[in-house]
Design an enzyme around this catalytic site. Structure first.
Site, mmCIF file in Angstrom:
data_model
loop_
_atom_site.group_PDB
_atom_site.id
_atom_site.type_symbol
_atom_site.label_atom_id
_atom_site.label_comp_id
_atom_site.label_asym_id
_atom_site.label_seq_id
_atom_site.Cartn_x
_atom_site.Cartn_y
_atom_site.Cartn_z
ATOM 1 N N CYS A 1 0.866 -1.333 0.020
ATOM 2 C CA CYS A 1 0.068 -0.162 0.102
ATOM 3 C C CYS A 1 0.766 1.406 -0.014
ATOM 4 C CB CYS A 1 -0.915 0.041 1.179
ATOM 5 S SG CYS A 1 -0.201 -0.218 2.665
ATOM 6 N N HIS B 1 -1.411 1.252 7.332
ATOM 7 C CA HIS B 1 -1.995 1.257 6.143
ATOM 8 C C HIS B 1 -1.662 3.014 5.503
ATOM 9 C CE1 HIS B 1 -4.385 0.275 2.504
ATOM 10 N NE2 HIS B 1 -5.208 1.112 2.745
#
Length: 650
Positions: free
Chosen positions: A348, A569
């Site tokens: 990510c 994330h």
């Protein structure tokens, strides 16, 4: 299944022919309309074996003028069989063939074969399969005893124009000569562009083939030894190359004489593993007439081992399936077509950084609309352009604005691992293309953008590209601890890797400049941060928890786009108004858009920020505040966030 296999073999046979003839623009055109697949045949030896041409190939090499392509060898063999059959028929029916003169039908067939050769050489779009080509040849041979029907000849020409064998059709030998440079025959069915023609039409220069220098010691920079070739182990990249987007360069041994200019071919997936006795090919320039200067080297085990150590800490570690399956494919959801889709967790950090630079191009450098809201309704062509421009910026910055390297998937292993090294089927297939100008870098990425956008390993290719652009040694020196890795536990990107994409340096911290800490005994520990204001910013939930301090170089970027680090994330927050990044921005309410490629968004998320409205809520329970809002408050301390009827992301 058999029909599909026949098609793959036929397509590979045509690609091999085009590569031998140096028809680079035709190959590029073919790749656009008929992309390569995983089942494509990428090795000439395999193709030769599948077609059972080993005997004919060896026989051809003993000829005085050997043919260059397998397609020509097949055609010649078929023509020879027809000649033998015709000679046998004539000997049975006419006992004195020496008194015979060629029939008109035979002359017509000969003219037709020559015309088909010219058509095949000039083909650009609809490529005939091997079966259709064999059928054409059989029809020619079977019609030799018949007087051609003018109407059927006319229809045949029309079929070619409609796409059976698309290409220029010469109505007469004079017209043919007027339309194209003269051709010099070599063998019964080969046709080779002459040196003078190349010089006149494309600024031709010789190349030096060293792929089989041991088996062909007579190869020299001129004549039959000249040819493009793939990199074998131990062969280093050579000199400047002609500007052909995405083309494949030549290489030379360390002790071989330098070659000022070398030919290239966009045939990375078609391996040139048997190119001894190859002739020089013409260069093809880009539409602008400029010439690329490329240096190409194939992956070797030493480089692959160093890459794996800096990525994972060990040469036996491998990329996970999440990384292998990830590329930079865009969403087709209405209103989110600018968004890159993340398939699974892991890379990510890479995706968010690239997404941010794509938005920079789309919103502020390559806008397609004057309306702030319509600008997000991007076309497929526009977003692909923004992608390769964004990748160019990332790699050029990593190379200190002096050089950059693009990792390209060749489709085959370039070395056989030995010792303590585990193959993952990715790193071993990479060829590295190094350029010295941003324009050349953009051209290479434009040519290979499909490998990043839709091909396998797109995310891995960018990761390796940015490391090699910075160089492995410099990346290690960027880190506070040289033994740190760029990919951490569970396949997550470390801050060093994210910083490498955002600011071009793999530093370990997000504060401004550097910090010196007293380690005792008069020793100082140097902690490295962000040296200058970045184009793209970063906001971190770790700052809310006082684990780190994000400096102004990331918190106040040149463009109002931020990578958000929250709950292990990375995602993206951005504004459509460039004024938000101004130093003297007036504090008033404004909108931000949020995009998370892993969240399976179905519509845009628009947040309205009220910078000073939340001062009275300082005692609110932070557990009830979405992490994204906490990240926003690290920049706008008293901000109140309205989700505008969208469910908050917790």
């Amino acid at each position: 299944m058999m029909g599909k296999y026949v098609e793959e073999v036929s397509v590979s046979l045509v690609r091999e022919y085009l590569s031998r003839k140096g028809l680079k623009r035709t190959i590029s055109c073919m790749d656009e309309e008929l992309p390569r697949t995983d089942s494509s045949i990428n090795n000439r030896s395999d193709l030769r074996r599948i077609l059972h041409l080993e005997g004919l190939y060896k026989k051809n090499k003993t000829e005085e003028h050997p043919l260059k392509s397998m397609l020509e060898i097949i055609v010649k063999e078929r023509l020879n069989e027809g000649d033998k059959a015709r000679a046998h028929h004539h000997s049975d029916s006419q006992p004195h063939p020496s008194d015979q003169t060629p029939s008109r039908a035979t002359l017509d067939v000969s003219d037709n074969v020559k015309q088909d050769e010219r058509i095949l050489e000039g083909l650009h779009y609809d490529i005939p399969s091997q079966d259709s080509l064999t059928t054409e040849i059989k029809e020619e041979l079977n019609s030799e005893k018949k007087v051609p029907d003018p109407e059927s000849q006319k229809n045949r020409g029309n079929r070619m124009r409609r796409g059976i064998m698309a290409g220029p059709i010469a109505s007469s030998s004079q017209e043919s000569n007027r339309r194209r440079p003269s051709r010099k025959a070599s063998g019964s069915s080969s046709f080779r562009t002459t040196t003078e023609d190349c010089k006149d039409t494309t600024g031709w220069t010789n190349g030096f083939n060293t792929t089989h220098i041991k088996s062909n010691p007579s190869a020299s920079p001129e004549g039959e030894g000249s040819m493009f070739s793939h990199l074998n182990n131990g062969v280093l990249g050579s000199n400047g190359l002609e500007k052909i987007p995405g083309v494949k360069p030549q290489h030379r041994l360390k002790n071989s004489p330098p070659n000022p200019k070398v030919d290239e071919l966009h045939m990375l997936e078609m391996v040139l593993d048997d190119v001894e006795n190859e002739g020089s090919l013409c260069d093809v320039s880009t539409a602008s007439g400029a010439k690329l200067k490329l240096h190409r080297t194939s992956m070797d085990q030493i480089t692959a081992t160093a890459l794996k150590k800096i990525l994972f800490g060990s040469p036996i570690a491998c990329f996970t399936e999440e990384w292998k399956q990830q590329n930079f494919t865009f969403s087709d959801t209405l209103g989110l077509k600018y968004g890159i889709i993340q398939k699974k967790g892991g890379p990510c950090g890479i995706l968010a950084a690239v997404q941010a630079f794509v938005l920079q191009k789309l919103l502020f450098e390559e806008p397609s609309s004057d309306s702030q809201y319509e600008i997000l309704e991007v076309s497929n062509t526009e977003r692909t352009k923004c992608l390769y421009l964004a990748l160019a910026d990332i790699l050029w910055r990593a190379g200190d604005m002096k050089r950059a390297t693009v990792a390209v998937n060749t489709g085959r292993n370039l070395f056989t691992p030995i010792g303590r090294y585990k193959s993952d089927g990715v790193v071993e297939k990479i060829t590295c293309v190094t350029v010295d100008t941003l324009d050349d870098l953009t051209s290479v990425l434009k040519q290979h953008v499909r490998q990043f956008e839709t091909g396998p390993f797109g995310c891995i290719l960018l990761t390796i590209s940015v490391i090699l652009s910075r160089t492995i040694a410099v990346v290690q020196s960027d880190m506070d601890v040289p033994t740190s890795t760029l990919i951490g536990a569970h396949g997550y990107c470390t801050q060093e890797l994210v910083n490498l994409l955002l600011c071009g340096r793999a530093v370990s911290n997000v504060f401004d400049d550097e910090m010196k800490l007293d380690s005792g005994n008069g020793n100082l520990t140097l902690l490295k941060g962000i040296k200058a204001r970045c184009n793209i910013g970063l906001l971190s939930l770790f700052e809310h928890y006082n684990i780190c301090k994000v400096g102004s170089h990331l918190k106040t970027p040149k463009f109002p786009i931020w990578v958000i680090c929250s709950e292990s994330h990375f995602s993206v927050l951005f504004s459509l108004s460039e004024e938000l990044a101004a130093d003297r921005w007036k504090k008033k309410e404004f909108d931000l858009y949020y995009y998370d490629g892993l969240a399976n968004q179905q519509e845009p998320i628009r947040l309205t920020i009220y910078p000073d409205a939340a001062a009275q809520n300082d005692n609110a329970d932070n557990d009830l505040i979405p992490p994204l809002e906490l990240c926003i408050r690290t920049k706008w301390q008293n901000a109140l966030v309205s989700w505008n009827d969208t469910d908050p992301i917790l």
